[in-house]
Design an enzyme around this catalytic site. Structure first.
Site, PDB file in Angstrom:
ATOM      1  N   ASP A  30      51.681  40.091  22.077  1.00  0.00           N
ATOM      2  CA  ASP A  30      52.424  39.512  20.961  1.00  0.00           C
ATOM      3  C   ASP A  30      53.738  40.276  20.794  1.00  0.00           C
ATOM      4  OD1 ASP A  30      53.238  39.041  18.066  1.00  0.00           O
ATOM      5  OD2 ASP A  30      51.453  37.783  18.171  1.00  0.00           O
ATOM      6  N   HIS A 100      46.371  28.763  19.962  1.00  0.00           N
ATOM      7  CA  HIS A 100      46.358  30.138  20.462  1.00  0.00           C
ATOM      8  C   HIS A 100      45.410  30.982  19.626  1.00  0.00           C
ATOM      9  CE1 HIS A 100      49.595  30.034  17.447  1.00  0.00           C
ATOM     10  NE2 HIS A 100      49.399  31.330  17.256  1.00  0.00           N
TER      11      HIS A 100
END
Length: 114
Positions: A30, A100
């Site tokens: 991320d 996701h």
């Protein structure tokens, strides 16, 4: 879905720090990590939200969770524990409308989240 950021990552049109990839999914770090380990695991198939899953996607969701387990072991967070999160739609905190799952670990995660 060329306007979808995650589809662009799948197509390698946008750079990402990939930690896992196979024919069904891709996982990457991320860009705004909320824990020492913070990966996003996404299907290569564009599915907007968890509500858009079809019956034929059941195996895919199981596969995503197997990948999450593998990554947790590889990142060294399996023994202490980790969290898998899916946000759905605006009020659920979803900001990219491509299914996701967040894999978070490496610190004590509080409850309730956010």
């Amino acid at each position: 879905m060329s306007e979808c950021l995650f589809c662009q990552i799948v197509a390698k049109e946008v750079d990402s720090d990939i930690v896992y990839e196979d024919e069904k999914v891709i996982a990457f770090k991320d860009i705004n990590p909320q824990a020492p380990v913070h990966y996003l695991i996404i299907p290569k198939k564009h599915i907007e939200t968890i509500l858009d899953l079809a019956e034929e996607d059941q195996e895919l969701i199981g596969h995503i969770h197997q990948v999450a387990n593998q990554l947790a072991f590889e990142a060294g967070i399996a023994d202490d524990g980790f969290r898998i999160v899916n946000n759905c739609k605006d009020a659920g905190g979803q900001t990219v409308f491509h299914l996701h799952f967040h894999l978070l670990g490496g610190r004590n995660l509080q409850w309730p989240p956010g």
